[in-house]
Design an enzyme around this catalytic site. Sequence first.
Site, short mmCIF file in Angstrom:
data_model
loop_
_atom_site.label_atom_id
_atom_site.label_comp_id
_atom_site.label_asym_id
_atom_site.label_seq_id
_atom_site.Cartn_x
_atom_site.Cartn_y
_atom_site.Cartn_z
N SER A 98 54.11 -1.61 12.38
CA SER A 98 54.58 -0.23 12.39
C SER A 98 56.11 -0.20 12.47
O SER A 98 56.79 -0.74 11.60
CB SER A 98 53.90 0.51 13.54
OG SER A 98 54.15 1.88 13.50
N HIS A 123 52.41 1.02 7.91
CA HIS A 123 51.52 2.17 7.73
C HIS A 123 52.35 3.45 7.83
O HIS A 123 53.55 3.40 8.07
CB HIS A 123 50.37 2.16 8.74
CG HIS A 123 50.79 2.29 10.17
ND1 HIS A 123 49.89 2.29 11.21
CD2 HIS A 123 52.00 2.45 10.77
CE1 HIS A 123 50.52 2.43 12.36
NE2 HIS A 123 51.81 2.53 12.12
#
Length: 194
Positions: A98, A123
């Site tokens: 992330s 993501h």
Amino acid sequence: MALVPMVIEQTSRGERSYDIYSRLLKERVIFLSGEVEDNMANLIVAQLLFLESEDPDKDINLYINSPGGSVTAGMAIYDTMQFIKPDVRTLCIGQACSMGAFLLAGGAAGKRAALPNARVMIHQPLGGFRGQASDIQIHAQEILKIKHTLNERLAFHSGQPLEQIEKDTDRDNFMSAEEAQNYGLIDSVLVKRS
């Protein structure tokens, strides 16, 4: 509470003890470990600025082992990395997921790496908000703006087309170190120190 090892050094003025992170900071190594949040971001930013003031022409090494975290805290680190004069070398040890992956990719071009068994995951940003419908709509629009900014920056650093980044960040996208290199998030996989 985590235990932090101490290192003892002999100097001309006697013995001096440091916690391991302070000793590594003298070697221009910063550790970003754990969740990216405001307090951690402030410490990382302060260390980057301190090392720039010590020597603006010498690279800084940022070692990352993080599951990700706050977008705003991560952007404070990212913007500082881009702002300061020294190149920031990034190295993934363990995981960069992330916001951790975003910071890994944001290192100086040609100076981004991972160890062979490291994992990288990109993501879309996560968010949740409760309240009145109009406030929920405002927050939804804001998270879409943030998503677009993150995707643009990932496209810039990886060399991937924006459309590919948008597709690949729609869900959790895990990569090995080699896959992250092929994707353009890092430049090399380090097996042994040369």
